[in-house]
Design an enzyme around this catalytic site. Structure first.
Site, PDB file in Angstrom:
ATOM      1  N   HIS B  61      -1.104  -2.422  26.935  1.00 54.09           N
ATOM      2  CA  HIS B  61      -0.977  -3.825  27.343  1.00 54.09           C
ATOM      3  C   HIS B  61       0.317  -4.439  26.802  1.00 54.09           C
ATOM      4  O   HIS B  61       1.019  -5.166  27.503  1.00 54.09           O
ATOM      5  CB  HIS B  61      -2.208  -4.598  26.854  1.00 54.09           C
ATOM      6  CG  HIS B  61      -2.093  -6.069  27.027  1.00 54.09           C
ATOM      7  ND1 HIS B  61      -2.095  -6.936  25.959  1.00 54.09           N
ATOM      8  CD2 HIS B  61      -1.946  -6.835  28.134  1.00 54.09           C
ATOM      9  CE1 HIS B  61      -1.969  -8.177  26.412  1.00 54.09           C
ATOM     10  NE2 HIS B  61      -1.880  -8.150  27.721  1.00 54.09           N
ATOM     11  N   GLU B  64       2.999  -3.390  28.973  1.00 55.74           N
ATOM     12  CA  GLU B  64       3.012  -4.171  30.231  1.00 55.74           C
ATOM     13  C   GLU B  64       3.888  -5.414  30.053  1.00 55.74           C
ATOM     14  O   GLU B  64       4.692  -5.752  30.923  1.00 55.74           O
ATOM     15  CB  GLU B  64       1.575  -4.560  30.601  1.00 55.74           C
ATOM     16  CG  GLU B  64       1.463  -5.539  31.763  1.00 55.74           C
ATOM     17  CD  GLU B  64       0.370  -6.564  31.520  1.00 55.74           C
ATOM     18  OE1 GLU B  64      -0.775  -6.171  31.236  1.00 55.74           O
ATOM     19  OE2 GLU B  64       0.670  -7.766  31.601  1.00 55.74           O
ATOM     20  N   GLU B 143      -2.041 -13.996  22.747  1.00 56.02           N
ATOM     21  CA  GLU B 143      -3.032 -13.774  23.803  1.00 56.02           C
ATOM     22  C   GLU B 143      -4.367 -13.356  23.184  1.00 56.02           C
ATOM     23  O   GLU B 143      -5.433 -13.795  23.601  1.00 56.02           O
ATOM     24  CB  GLU B 143      -2.529 -12.688  24.774  1.00 56.02           C
ATOM     25  CG  GLU B 143      -3.437 -12.483  25.972  1.00 56.02           C
ATOM     26  CD  GLU B 143      -2.886 -11.453  26.951  1.00 56.02           C
ATOM     27  OE1 GLU B 143      -1.712 -11.043  26.813  1.00 56.02           O
ATOM     28  OE2 GLU B 143      -3.639 -11.055  27.853  1.00 56.02           O
TER      29      GLU B 143
END
Lengths: 484, 437
Positions: B61, B64, B143
């Site tokens: 992630h 990403e 996040e």
């Protein structure tokens, strides 16, 4: 060698070479050209294709209720929205949440069916009926397979015209709303938005009272209040119907006429909305949320009512400030500083007023630094935006329209919104044209709205962590409040 | 456009497309739809959190995020800047099995989209720096705070991994990862991950929307054709796991009400039993007519019940989550959930229930496939999990064909009471408020 280069070489060569006999030309050698990297240069996009959104067909029922229809045969499904321009503004003082509770209970038993039978019938047919409520309106949306349109309209008409509003269902729905509210109050963003609305508009203003209700307000709402709200809100006067999907005008109008054509118009209610209070250099309001890893920010500025003249340039400037990944606020607070996962600037608009808002969640330990940076950007945006930012915002606004038209629910929602705010059937096309016509200079004046001296700042975070640094960074005017 | 074949029972959707493979192994899927002036480029890499190295949870992630940090040809925030300058936007997501990137915008952006995706597939790694990594690491940690730590009950999905899967299993850690592992990630890790997984033979590319297919093929060939194929690292192939690793876990959170979570292992995505389990989840928890909604919410015992089946490549997760009303204990709810499961295991759903389940599922499928980006993603997903982008028909059929007894059978097989893992979230005890003078 290229003849031109050869001539140049001879011209520039030392004199003794000029008379030199040229050697015989060597046989041509097959030399592969240097490999061309297809990725060496990024292709530049050509001109955008003009887009003119479709305009819905329009009609009206016998009682004057307007019906807008956007037929789309691609999928055998539809969405139909019935709206009324009366919402939580009708909530009695001290009974905040009446409309929200009522719209829920209207779906919990109607016509000949009690709550359980109604839910079973809706689900068996692959249908759904969803409610929504805001200060200036409420709606019920029916979606499902076109083959179930007839049966679905029976169920929807029961909800709108013949809801049971049973005391038992009111009690259950109230308990669920209260429980949901308790959960929401654990979310810093929810608390920040709710607190800011109350502080900005005032706790008794229709836009300052939470449409979803308060714990105290919901606690006082009973079945009698729900029935009164339903009788006052759901009249044919001002109501509208929007349909999108695999339906035709010829098919849907008689079905609607049969169910809603004799819906009594009733007397309209004039609900005055007080003007927004003017704020001047208020403290930063802080809601203590112990041990929060992030601080919820919600900052409200004076904004515009729906349909205001400066709506298009204000929206484009707001997108440039905080509407995309590369907008000013995201570029700084997320990408450059790493303070947040995302930040957004947007317009909240109601019929009689609105706000411009910035909302984000910031790492708790850099709350004060982020507030300083945010203020810097707010001051800068007041000077306007440049041509590149405008073009980007225009593209984003166009893309928003295209996306809304991708689904039938989106199309129906767009039509319902235009109907609710008294716009023309070609409102979407007009809106796109307005965005396209904005020039850089048009944006400068509305950006004066981002004036910090007229804003209400709400931070929801861990007081013991954020207060010392806020004071250190010069934010000495702090006011500690509890959410409404 | 989403084509339909209407049958007596229901409409059967299909997604017309053309698929081909470049010599370097890149799968290309083209799907035209001229309904709106819009195109989507959806790139699916078969790498997710299950492929992370030990001690590097959250890396897929994090990577990403780094894919948007620029290349030598298009440095800085150029990827977003160019796209947004012309009315496009992009985003991406990472899950256990895959990472997906999508670009959406007007048709005149298509060639630029393809160039930008090829550019970063070829050159992202060499442009990586410590500054970029540090910055996106901060964003990702934010996040995690926002999506898990500060979200009510948000830590359950992290704890779930170790509650169900044994150490070393590809699903034994969360997609978001731990702060410690995220902190440990280095630039070399980024470059290695890129070199290993971000290669054309590990990707599929869907071009969807309002475009000319001949033109699109030419651009795909020009920009992706020269990217080299590389051998992929060996992937973990874990043995099937059927039993939960932890019978119970207790957490505390800043919430007002406790929460009961029951999790079981369940069938893998698109494998036998997966559709039936999804229908079981709907029967128990979807809508106001659902069995657990009636027993718990309508009865005033719970404020919320959620039931899900989450299929993955190496297996699935079935979950029931309930939040009680004040005064109701989690033990009471636990008993009722297990009673309802036992009832379903012993007696199939009624014909009316099956009709509602099938109709609701068919409609949900249509709704889901309305946005162009969802259709592009569906083609990639079908390709990645089943080896055929043309799997929509089979996907729809497996729900239409599921029988009432088959729902009972999967409950009996997969959801016995003694195989569950319980995660309980208790409200944090209140601390004495600080009184300021």
């Amino acid at each position: 060698m290229n003849p031109l280069l050869l001539a140049l070489a001879l011209l520039l060569a030392p004199a003794h070479a000029r008379s030199m006999k040229l050697p015989p030309k060597p046989p041509p050698v097959e030399v592969a050209p240097p490999p061309v990297d297809p990725l060496a240069t990024m292709p530049t996009p050509g001109p955008a294709v003009p887009f003119v959104p479709p305009v819905p067909e329009t009609a009206a029922l016998q009682n004057g209720v307007p019906v807008w229809i956007a037929p789309s045969p691609a999928l055998p499904i539809f969405t139909l929205i019935v709206s009324t321009p009366r919402g939580s503004q009708l909530d009695a003082k001290g009974k905040e949440g009446t409309a929200a509770l009522a719209i829920d209970v209207m779906r919990r038993g109607a016509g000949t069916r009690d709550g359980a039978a109604f839910a079973a019938e809706v689900e068996r047919r692959g249908l759904s009926i969803d409610g929504g409520v805001g200060p200036g309106g409420a709606s019920l949306a029916l979606s499902g397979p076109t083959s179930q349109l007839n049966a679905g309209l029976d169920l929807l008409a029961d909800c709108v015209l013949r809801p049971r509003l049973d005391g038992k269902e009111v009690k259950l729905a109230r308990e669920l709303l209260l429980a949901g509210l308790q959960q929401d109050l654990s979310e810093p963003s929810f608390v920040a938005a709710r607190t800011a609305a109350s502080l900005y508009w005032g706790p008794t203003h229709p836009y300052g009272r939470p449409a979803g209700g308060t714990e105290a307000g919901l606690g006082r709402v009973g079945a009698v209040d729900i029935r009164k709200w339903h009788a006052a809100a759901w009249k044919a006067t001002g109501a509208s119907i929007a349909v999108a999907g695999a339906v035709t005008r010829e098919q849907v109008l008689p079905l609607l006429e049969a169910r809603f054509g004799s819906w009594a118009r009733g007397k309209d209610i004039d609900i005055p909305v007080p003007a927004a209070p003017v704020h001047a250099t208020e403290p930063v309001y802080v809601v203590d949320a112990p041990d929060s890893a992030q601080t919820g920010f919600f900052v409200a500025f004076p904004g515009l009512a729906r349909g205001a003249a400066a709506e298009a340039p204000t929206r484009l400037g707001t997108i440039a400030l905080g509407g995309t990944f590369t907008s000013r606020l995201n570029a700084l607070l997320r990408e450059e500083k790493g303070y947040t996962y995302g930040v957004r600037a947007e317009m909240d608009q109601e019929r009689a007023g609105g706000t411009l808002v910035v909302r984000t969640r910031i790492r708790a330990d850099v709350t004060a630094e982020a507030l300083t940076e945010l203020n810097g950007q707010l001051d800068k945006i007041r000077a306007g935006i440049d041509a590149a930012e405008l073009a980007k915002a225009q593209g984003a606004a166009r893309q928003d329209v295209v996306e809304a038209l991708e689904s039938q629910a989106g199309v129906a929602g767009t039509l319902a919104d235009a109907l609710a705010f008294g716009r023309a059937p070609d409102a979407v096309a007009m809106e796109l044209a307005r965005y396209a016509g904005v020039v850089v200079e048009d944006v400068t004046a509305p950006m004066a709205l981002w004036d910090r001296t007229h804003a209400v700042y709400v931070l929801v975070g861990d007081r013991k962590l954020i207060e010392p640094k806020l004071r250190e960074q010069g934010f000495t005017e702090l006011s500690f409040v509890v959410p409404p | 456009m989403l084509a339909l074949v209407l049958t007596a029972a229901a409409a059967e959707p299909s997604l017309p497309f053309v698929r081909y493979e470049l010599p370097n192994g890149l799968q290309v899927i083209l799907m035209e739809d001229h309904h709106l002036p819009q195109v989507v480029v959806d790139t699916w890499y078969r790498v997710g959190s299950k492929d992370e190295a030990p001690g590097r949870s959250g890396f897929a992630h994090l990577f990403e995020h780094l894919m948007f940090m620029g290349t030598d040809r298009l440095p800085g925030s150029g990827f977003d800047r160019v796209m947004e300058a012309h009315g496009g936007f992009n985003n991406a997501w990472t899950m256990e099995d895959a990472t997906n990137y999508y670009d959406v915008g007007p048709p005149n952006l298509l060639e630029t989209f393809l160039w930008m995706e090829a550019d970063r597939m070829q050159a992202l790694g060499q442009a990586m720096t410590q500054d970029k990594l540090d910055l996106q690491r901060d964003v990702v940690r934010n996040e995690r705070r926002q999506s898990n730590e500060d979200r009510p009950y948000g830590m359950v999905e992290i704890e779930l991994c170790t509650a169900l899967f044994p150490d070393g299993h590809p699903y034994a850690h969360s997609v978001i990862g731990s702060h410690e592992d995220l902190q440990a990630a280095s630039v070399d890790d980024v470059k290695g991950f890129f070199a290993n997984w971000y290669v054309p033979n590990n990707a599929s590319l869907v071009v969807a929307g309002d475009f000319n297919p001949d033109e699109a093929k030419r651009w795909v060939e020009a920009y992706f054709g020269g990217l080299p194929r590389r051998e992929l690292p060996a992937r973990l192939e874990p043995a099937p796991v059927l039993a939960a690793q932890k019978a119970s876990v207790t957490l505390t959170d800043q919430v007002d009400a406790p929460q009961l979570n029951l999790f079981w292992h369940s069938p893998a995505k698109y494998q036998a039993g997966d559709a039936e389990m999804q229908l079981v989840a709907d029967l128990l928890g979807s809508g106001e007519n659902a069995r657990l909604y009636r027993r718990l919410v309508d009865a005033g015992l719970a404020q919320e019940v959620d039931v899900f089946q989450y299929g993955l490549h190496h297996g699935g997760i079935f979950g029931v989550t309930v939040i009680p009303m004040e005064g109701v204990t989690l033990a009471q709810l636990d008993v009722i959930v297990l009673e309802e499961l036992a009832r379903l295991a012993n007696a199939p759903p009624t014909a009316a229930e099956m009709e509602g389940l099938r109709n609701q599922h068919a409609i949900a499928t249509f709704r889901d496939l309305e946005p162009l980006q969802n259709r592009a993603e569906a083609l990639n997903r079908y390709w990645a999990y089943t080896g055929s982008p043309a799997w929509l028909g089979k996907d729809v059929a497996r729900f239409a064909d599921a029988s009432a007894p088959s729902l009972s059978a999967v409950v009996a097989q997969w959801l016995p009471a003694d195989k569950a893992s319980r995660i309980v979230v208790n409200p944090q005890p209140p601390v004495a408020a600080e009184v300021k003078p």
